[in-house]
Design a protein around this motif. Structure first.
Motif, mmCIF file in Angstrom:
data_model
loop_
_atom_site.group_PDB
_atom_site.id
_atom_site.type_symbol
_atom_site.label_atom_id
_atom_site.label_comp_id
_atom_site.label_asym_id
_atom_site.label_seq_id
_atom_site.Cartn_x
_atom_site.Cartn_y
_atom_site.Cartn_z
ATOM 1 N N VAL A 12 0.691 -1.191 -0.101
ATOM 2 C CA VAL A 12 -0.092 -0.224 0.124
ATOM 3 C C VAL A 12 0.839 1.285 0.050
ATOM 4 N N VAL A 13 0.742 2.032 -0.868
ATOM 5 C CA VAL A 13 1.555 3.411 -1.221
ATOM 6 C C VAL A 13 0.540 4.514 -0.901
ATOM 7 N N PRO A 14 0.297 5.229 0.197
ATOM 8 C CA PRO A 14 -0.309 6.264 0.085
ATOM 9 C C PRO A 14 0.382 7.525 -0.508
ATOM 10 N N LEU A 15 -0.375 8.508 -1.673
ATOM 11 C CA LEU A 15 0.161 9.470 -2.450
ATOM 12 C C LEU A 15 -0.472 10.725 -2.229
ATOM 13 N N HIS A 16 0.173 11.645 -1.724
ATOM 14 C CA HIS A 16 -0.371 13.011 -1.586
ATOM 15 C C HIS A 16 0.842 14.040 -2.131
ATOM 16 N N ASN A 17 0.740 14.416 -3.279
ATOM 17 C CA ASN A 17 1.515 15.638 -3.657
ATOM 18 C C ASN A 17 3.091 15.399 -3.524
ATOM 19 N N VAL A 42 -2.572 4.623 -3.541
ATOM 20 C CA VAL A 42 -4.068 5.368 -3.226
ATOM 21 C C VAL A 42 -3.788 6.773 -3.209
ATOM 22 N N ASP A 43 -4.097 7.312 -4.239
ATOM 23 C CA ASP A 43 -4.126 8.944 -4.639
ATOM 24 C C ASP A 43 -4.756 9.585 -3.579
ATOM 25 N N ASP A 44 -4.510 10.282 -2.545
ATOM 26 C CA ASP A 44 -5.205 10.811 -1.538
ATOM 27 C C ASP A 44 -5.385 12.325 -1.923
ATOM 28 N N GLY A 45 -6.024 12.563 -3.058
ATOM 29 C CA GLY A 45 -6.532 13.892 -3.267
ATOM 30 C C GLY A 45 -5.212 14.881 -3.742
ATOM 31 N N SER A 46 -4.102 14.189 -4.464
ATOM 32 C CA SER A 46 -3.203 15.049 -4.850
ATOM 33 C C SER A 46 -3.489 16.064 -5.868
ATOM 34 N N THR A 47 -2.870 17.135 -5.821
ATOM 35 C CA THR A 47 -3.090 18.343 -6.674
ATOM 36 C C THR A 47 -1.668 18.509 -7.698
ATOM 37 N N ASP A 48 -0.711 17.637 -7.453
ATOM 38 C CA ASP A 48 0.623 17.841 -8.416
ATOM 39 C C ASP A 48 0.495 16.648 -9.461
ATOM 40 N N ASN A 49 1.815 16.427 -10.067
ATOM 41 C CA ASN A 49 1.705 15.559 -11.219
ATOM 42 C C ASN A 49 1.785 14.135 -10.631
ATOM 43 N N GLY A 50 1.930 13.954 -9.442
ATOM 44 C CA GLY A 50 2.139 12.526 -8.815
ATOM 45 C C GLY A 50 1.222 11.340 -9.448
ATOM 46 N N PRO A 51 -0.013 11.518 -9.483
ATOM 47 C CA PRO A 51 -1.042 10.658 -10.151
ATOM 48 C C PRO A 51 -0.632 10.385 -11.499
ATOM 49 N N ALA A 52 -0.254 11.484 -12.466
ATOM 50 C CA ALA A 52 0.200 11.218 -13.621
ATOM 51 C C ALA A 52 1.264 10.446 -13.809
ATOM 52 N N ALA A 53 2.314 10.707 -12.961
ATOM 53 C CA ALA A 53 3.559 9.863 -13.152
ATOM 54 C C ALA A 53 3.121 8.539 -12.734
ATOM 55 N N MET A 66 -3.651 1.976 -9.227
ATOM 56 C CA MET A 66 -4.065 3.111 -8.504
ATOM 57 C C MET A 66 -5.489 3.342 -8.228
ATOM 58 N N ILE A 67 -5.936 3.805 -7.055
ATOM 59 C CA ILE A 67 -7.193 4.077 -6.957
ATOM 60 C C ILE A 67 -7.076 5.636 -6.218
ATOM 61 N N ARG A 68 -8.325 6.211 -6.381
ATOM 62 C CA ARG A 68 -8.243 7.678 -5.913
ATOM 63 C C ARG A 68 -9.235 7.876 -4.806
ATOM 64 N N GLN A 69 -9.100 8.756 -4.282
ATOM 65 C CA GLN A 69 -10.049 9.310 -3.059
ATOM 66 C C GLN A 69 -10.022 10.847 -2.750
ATOM 67 N N SER A 70 -10.901 11.491 -2.212
ATOM 68 C CA SER A 70 -10.685 12.995 -1.706
ATOM 69 C C SER A 70 -9.598 13.016 -0.618
ATOM 70 N N ASN A 71 -8.996 13.921 -0.477
ATOM 71 C CA ASN A 71 -8.047 14.043 0.526
ATOM 72 C C ASN A 71 -8.503 13.744 2.052
ATOM 73 N N ALA A 72 -7.839 12.896 2.585
ATOM 74 C CA ALA A 72 -8.406 12.223 3.902
ATOM 75 C C ALA A 72 -7.137 12.120 4.756
ATOM 76 N N GLY A 73 -6.011 12.400 4.550
ATOM 77 C CA GLY A 73 -4.833 11.914 5.465
ATOM 78 C C GLY A 73 -4.183 10.701 5.286
ATOM 79 N N GLY A 81 -6.021 1.377 1.085
ATOM 80 C CA GLY A 81 -5.550 0.242 0.458
ATOM 81 C C GLY A 81 -5.521 -1.102 1.271
ATOM 82 N N VAL A 82 -5.672 -1.047 2.762
ATOM 83 C CA VAL A 82 -5.869 -2.261 3.208
ATOM 84 C C VAL A 82 -7.349 -3.111 3.011
ATOM 85 N N ALA A 83 -8.180 -1.940 2.849
ATOM 86 C CA ALA A 83 -9.386 -2.692 2.538
ATOM 87 C C ALA A 83 -9.587 -3.178 1.364
#
Length: 323
Positions: A12-17, A42-53, A66-73, A81-83
């Motif tokens: 599980v890799v949490p990704l935010h910016n 897990v794209d946690d609401g990134s606003t940079d180019n991380g998800p595109a990479a 990759m799965i996406r969600q609104s920023n939640a920390g 990711g565990v779910a």
């Protein structure tokens, strides 16, 4: 054993910016000698180019998704990711860190050979510091199974919780779920310690002291901001959540753990002139005989309007014992 068709390990890799660093993390996962894994970013609401990479990387390795969600920390991202995890083992890697090639293989082998809930290693802190293995050996941690008992000192429980880091831990997926996962509520400090404390109070874990994970401190704004006022640890804000699941015979030990952590945090509050908050925190976790515990005297002075900033500074310097 994993279910038929399921991978051996879920990563599980949490990704935010973390756009400048995410490929370094993904490549270190792809380079693992244990290749039977799925990697869930897990794209946690990134606003940079991380998800595109990540999107550009995905076609090169079908084990990644990759799965996406609104920023939640970070806690919520890891829990998502565990779910989604399909494997019986789960490992965590932050988007700006990386693993040595044997990390998954050695962690999984220990879980296969024992009944422990999780395996944690030391880490390599870069730039500059190198491995923290000698630090933990100097504090008394040993290679092998670790079980909390009433005879354990509160300070050793502090060390054990601090030693367990998401990026250096491979755990049984069911154990992470059973103990409630990582603390959420947009928490960005010590959300993992809330989980590891619950695990340590109820399970046997395994400490494998050689480092197999690298943490890049200069890439993490939170970990490099240790001189500022840090958010309150979730287990101090809501101690009842851990107490409710603590075996009765370990509650005195847990009280000592809380006191040490509260005294250290009070010392840091005093450093920043918040002597009233320091006093309130001390009062909440005071117990008979706790004057023997680390940080008691610095935190006492930190709770006074005149001496608070001076002795709080001393307490913060001594606060290298644990996180």
């Amino acid at each position: 054993m994993p279910a038929s068709g399921a991978p051996r390990i879920s990563v599980v890799v949490p990704l935010h910016n973390k756009g400048p660093y995410i490929l370094r993390s993904l490549r270190s996962i792809a380079a693992q000698t244990e290749g039977d894994f799925e990697a869930i970013v897990v794209d946690d609401g990134s606003t940079d180019n991380g998800p595109a990479a990540v999107e550009e990387f995905l076609p090169s390795d079908r084990r990644f998704r990759m799965i996406r969600q609104s920023n939640a920390g970070p806690g919520a991202a890891r829990n998502r990711g565990v779910a989604e995890a399909r494997a019986s083992m789960v490992a965590f890697l932050d988007a700006d860190d990386e693993w040595l090639p044997m990390h998954l293989a050695e962690g999984a082998a220990i879980l296969d050979d024992t009944r422990v809930a999780a395996v944690s290693t030391s880490v390599i802190n870069l730039p500059g510091e190198g491995t923290n293995e000698p630090l933990w050996r100097g504090r008394g941690l040993l290679d092998g199974e670790f079980r909390v008992t009433p005879a354990l000192s509160p300070q050793m429980l502090v060390y054990a919780v601090a030693y367990m880091c998401p990026c250096s831990t491979v755990a049984r997926t069911e154990a992470v779920r059973r103990h409630g996962g990582f603390y959420e509520n947009h928490c960005r400090f010590s959300e993992d310690a809330h989980l590891w404390l619950r695990v340590l109070l109820q399970e046997t874990v395994y400490f494998s002291l050689p480092a197999r994970a690298t943490i890049w401190r200069d890439a993490s704004a939170l970990s490099s901001n240790l001189r500022g006022i840090r958010p309150m640890e979730p287990f101090l804000e809501h101690p009842e959540e851990v107490e409710a699941h603590c075996p009765p015979e370990l509650r005195p030990l847990l009280a000592g753990f809380y006191a040490i952590r509260a005294f250290k945090t009070a010392s840091l509050l005093g450093l920043h002139g918040q002597w009233q908050q320091a006093g309130a925190l001390r009062a909440r976790f005071r117990a008979p005989g706790d004057w023997r515990l680390p940080f008691f005297w610095p935190s006492l002075a930190a709770a006074m309007p005149v001496t608070g900033p001076v002795v709080g500074w001393i307490g913060a310097k001594l606060g290298k014992a644990g996180r």
